[in-house]
Write a protein that holds these residues in place. Structure first.
Motif, PDB file in Angstrom:
ATOM      1  N   ALA A  37      35.749  41.102  53.239  1.00 57.23           N
ATOM      2  CA  ALA A  37      34.900  39.913  53.141  1.00 57.23           C
ATOM      3  C   ALA A  37      34.341  39.842  51.731  1.00 57.23           C
ATOM      4  CB  ALA A  37      33.764  39.988  54.154  1.00 57.23           C
ATOM      5  N   LEU A  38      34.424  38.651  51.149  1.00 59.24           N
ATOM      6  CA  LEU A  38      33.834  38.397  49.842  1.00 59.24           C
ATOM      7  C   LEU A  38      32.565  37.597  50.074  1.00 59.24           C
ATOM      8  CD1 LEU A  38      33.819  38.311  46.739  1.00 59.24           C
ATOM      9  CD2 LEU A  38      35.320  36.308  46.894  1.00 59.24           C
ATOM     10  N   LYS A  39      31.453  38.133  49.603  1.00 52.42           N
ATOM     11  CA  LYS A  39      30.168  37.468  49.793  1.00 52.42           C
ATOM     12  C   LYS A  39      29.890  36.464  48.670  1.00 52.42           C
ATOM     13  CE  LYS A  39      26.833  39.633  51.574  1.00 52.42           C
ATOM     14  NZ  LYS A  39      25.744  40.422  52.092  1.00 52.42           N
ATOM     15  N   SER A  40      28.982  35.551  48.931  1.00 50.05           N
ATOM     16  CA  SER A  40      28.631  34.510  47.969  1.00 50.05           C
ATOM     17  C   SER A  40      28.106  35.065  46.648  1.00 50.05           C
ATOM     18  CB  SER A  40      27.589  33.568  48.572  1.00 50.05           C
ATOM     19  OG  SER A  40      28.136  32.900  49.670  1.00 50.05           O
ATOM     20  N   VAL A  63      29.044  35.153  53.628  1.00 51.39           N
ATOM     21  CA  VAL A  63      30.441  35.380  53.257  1.00 51.39           C
ATOM     22  C   VAL A  63      31.068  34.059  52.840  1.00 51.39           C
ATOM     23  CG1 VAL A  63      32.691  36.154  54.127  1.00 51.39           C
ATOM     24  CG2 VAL A  63      30.610  37.379  54.784  1.00 51.39           C
ATOM     25  N   LYS A  64      31.923  34.113  51.807  1.00 51.69           N
ATOM     26  CA  LYS A  64      32.598  32.892  51.357  1.00 51.69           C
ATOM     27  C   LYS A  64      34.126  32.970  51.471  1.00 51.69           C
ATOM     28  CE  LYS A  64      33.051  33.620  46.368  1.00 51.69           C
ATOM     29  NZ  LYS A  64      32.777  33.001  45.072  1.00 51.69           N
ATOM     30  N   ASN A 102      31.628  43.707  40.881  1.00 54.59           N
ATOM     31  CA  ASN A 102      30.777  42.571  41.202  1.00 54.59           C
ATOM     32  C   ASN A 102      31.370  41.332  40.560  1.00 54.59           C
ATOM     33  OD1 ASN A 102      30.015  42.684  38.480  1.00 54.59           O
ATOM     34  ND2 ASN A 102      28.269  43.982  38.939  1.00 54.59           N
ATOM     35  N   SER A 103      30.772  40.203  40.780  1.00 57.07           N
ATOM     36  CA  SER A 103      31.259  38.931  40.235  1.00 57.07           C
ATOM     37  C   SER A 103      32.712  38.661  40.612  1.00 57.07           C
ATOM     38  CB  SER A 103      31.097  38.902  38.718  1.00 57.07           C
ATOM     39  OG  SER A 103      29.745  39.065  38.361  1.00 57.07           O
ATOM     40  N   VAL A 104      33.090  39.038  41.823  1.00 52.60           N
ATOM     41  CA  VAL A 104      34.455  38.843  42.303  1.00 52.60           C
ATOM     42  C   VAL A 104      34.635  37.392  42.728  1.00 52.60           C
ATOM     43  CG1 VAL A 104      36.112  39.536  44.088  1.00 52.60           C
ATOM     44  CG2 VAL A 104      34.632  41.248  43.009  1.00 52.60           C
ATOM     45  N   GLY A 105      35.781  36.807  42.380  1.00 54.24           N
ATOM     46  CA  GLY A 105      36.069  35.424  42.721  1.00 54.24           C
ATOM     47  C   GLY A 105      36.973  35.270  43.922  1.00 54.24           C
ATOM     48  N   GLN A 106      37.811  36.279  44.195  1.00 55.22           N
ATOM     49  CA  GLN A 106      38.708  36.251  45.348  1.00 55.22           C
ATOM     50  C   GLN A 106      39.072  37.679  45.699  1.00 55.22           C
ATOM     51  OE1 GLN A 106      42.377  34.108  44.778  1.00 55.22           O
ATOM     52  NE2 GLN A 106      43.077  34.529  46.845  1.00 55.22           N
ATOM     53  N   ALA A 107      39.267  37.921  47.014  1.00 50.76           N
ATOM     54  CA  ALA A 107      39.666  39.243  47.478  1.00 50.76           C
ATOM     55  C   ALA A 107      40.825  39.085  48.467  1.00 50.76           C
ATOM     56  CB  ALA A 107      38.502  39.955  48.144  1.00 50.76           C
ATOM     57  N   SER A 108      41.710  40.062  48.513  1.00 54.46           N
ATOM     58  CA  SER A 108      42.858  39.981  49.398  1.00 54.46           C
ATOM     59  C   SER A 108      43.197  41.364  49.935  1.00 54.46           C
ATOM     60  CB  SER A 108      44.054  39.403  48.646  1.00 54.46           C
ATOM     61  OG  SER A 108      45.173  39.298  49.486  1.00 54.46           O
ATOM     62  N   ALA A 109      43.549  41.417  51.211  1.00 57.65           N
ATOM     63  CA  ALA A 109      43.950  42.669  51.853  1.00 57.65           C
ATOM     64  C   ALA A 109      45.456  42.608  52.136  1.00 57.65           C
ATOM     65  CB  ALA A 109      43.189  42.865  53.157  1.00 57.65           C
ATOM     66  N   ASN A 110      46.054  43.785  52.301  1.00 56.33           N
ATOM     67  CA  ASN A 110      47.469  43.856  52.627  1.00 56.33           C
ATOM     68  C   ASN A 110      47.706  45.093  53.481  1.00 56.33           C
ATOM     69  OD1 ASN A 110      50.221  43.479  52.717  1.00 56.33           O
ATOM     70  ND2 ASN A 110      50.508  43.328  50.523  1.00 56.33           N
ATOM     71  N   GLU A 111      48.956  45.473  53.657  1.00 54.57           N
ATOM     72  CA  GLU A 111      49.321  46.626  54.451  1.00 54.57           C
ATOM     73  C   GLU A 111      48.674  47.880  53.889  1.00 54.57           C
ATOM     74  OE1 GLU A 111      53.367  49.046  55.706  1.00 54.57           O
ATOM     75  OE2 GLU A 111      53.523  47.216  54.572  1.00 54.57           O
ATOM     76  N   ASN A 112      48.326  48.835  54.773  1.00 55.40           N
ATOM     77  CA  ASN A 112      47.725  50.055  54.248  1.00 55.40           C
ATOM     78  C   ASN A 112      48.453  51.316  54.634  1.00 55.40           C
ATOM     79  OD1 ASN A 112      46.920  50.400  56.888  1.00 55.40           O
ATOM     80  ND2 ASN A 112      44.769  50.063  56.516  1.00 55.40           N
ATOM     81  N   TYR A 113      49.365  51.260  55.572  1.00 51.59           N
ATOM     82  CA  TYR A 113      50.260  52.404  55.808  1.00 51.59           C
ATOM     83  C   TYR A 113      51.400  52.000  56.689  1.00 51.59           C
ATOM     84  CZ  TYR A 113      47.662  53.356  60.206  1.00 51.59           C
ATOM     85  OH  TYR A 113      47.050  53.290  61.416  1.00 51.59           O
TER      86      TYR A 113
END
Length: 161
Positions: A125-128, A113-114, A150-161
């Protein structure tokens, strides 16, 4: 920013927090220095120090402020609503706090994970290799990874309900 509070990391490695302090989330621990990252949760605040240790303060109803021995060699942190996720230097992930929706149940085979991000009731989680792994509450499909992502550079989570 958290729920009605804001946290800032100054260039000198010290931290300031302000806003609603109902659970002490703005009471930065005295002597806290050498901080390299901060993240604000619902009513708590997380700081990552240069030496890879984590300091957490504020609301602790679900143990979100209890840092165990396995939380070491950390390179990134993210505060969710009531859970915290830490990325370790070896690419593994540690999550603690509220686990009502499985957001602390790190998949057994998760490695390389990176980057990590904590939502309210899910964790990302964003993997290498550029792939994304998501677990926890899926009420709005936030854990359903789109086909071909695929080839994702950044990931972000937020509120879901």
């Amino acid at each position: 920013a958290g729920d009605h509070h804001t946290v800032a990391l100054k260039k000198d490695g010290t931290v300031m927090a302000w806003g609603n302090n109902i659970d002490g989330q703005c009471n930065v621990p005295k002597g806290l220095k050498n901080v390299v990252q901060v993240s604000a949760g619902w009513h708590y605040t997380v700081a990552l120090k240069r030496d890879g240790t984590v300091v957490v303060w504020g609301n602790n109803v679900y143990g979100e402020c209890i840092v165990t021995d396995e939380v070491n060699n950390v390179v990134q942190v993210s505060a969710g609503e009531l859970h915290t996720v830490a990325l370790k230097s070896d690419g593994t992930v540690v999550v603690w706090g509220n686990n009502n929706e499985g957001q602390c149940d790190v998949p057994d085979d998760l490695d390389n994970v990176k980057q990590v991000s904590a939502g309210w009731f899910h964790t990302v989680a964003l993997k290498s290799d550029g792939t994304v792994v998501v677990w926890g509450n899926n009420i709005y499909g936030q854990c359903n990874i789109p086909e071909g992502l695929n080839s994702v550079g950044q990931a972000s989570a937020n509120e879901n309900y």
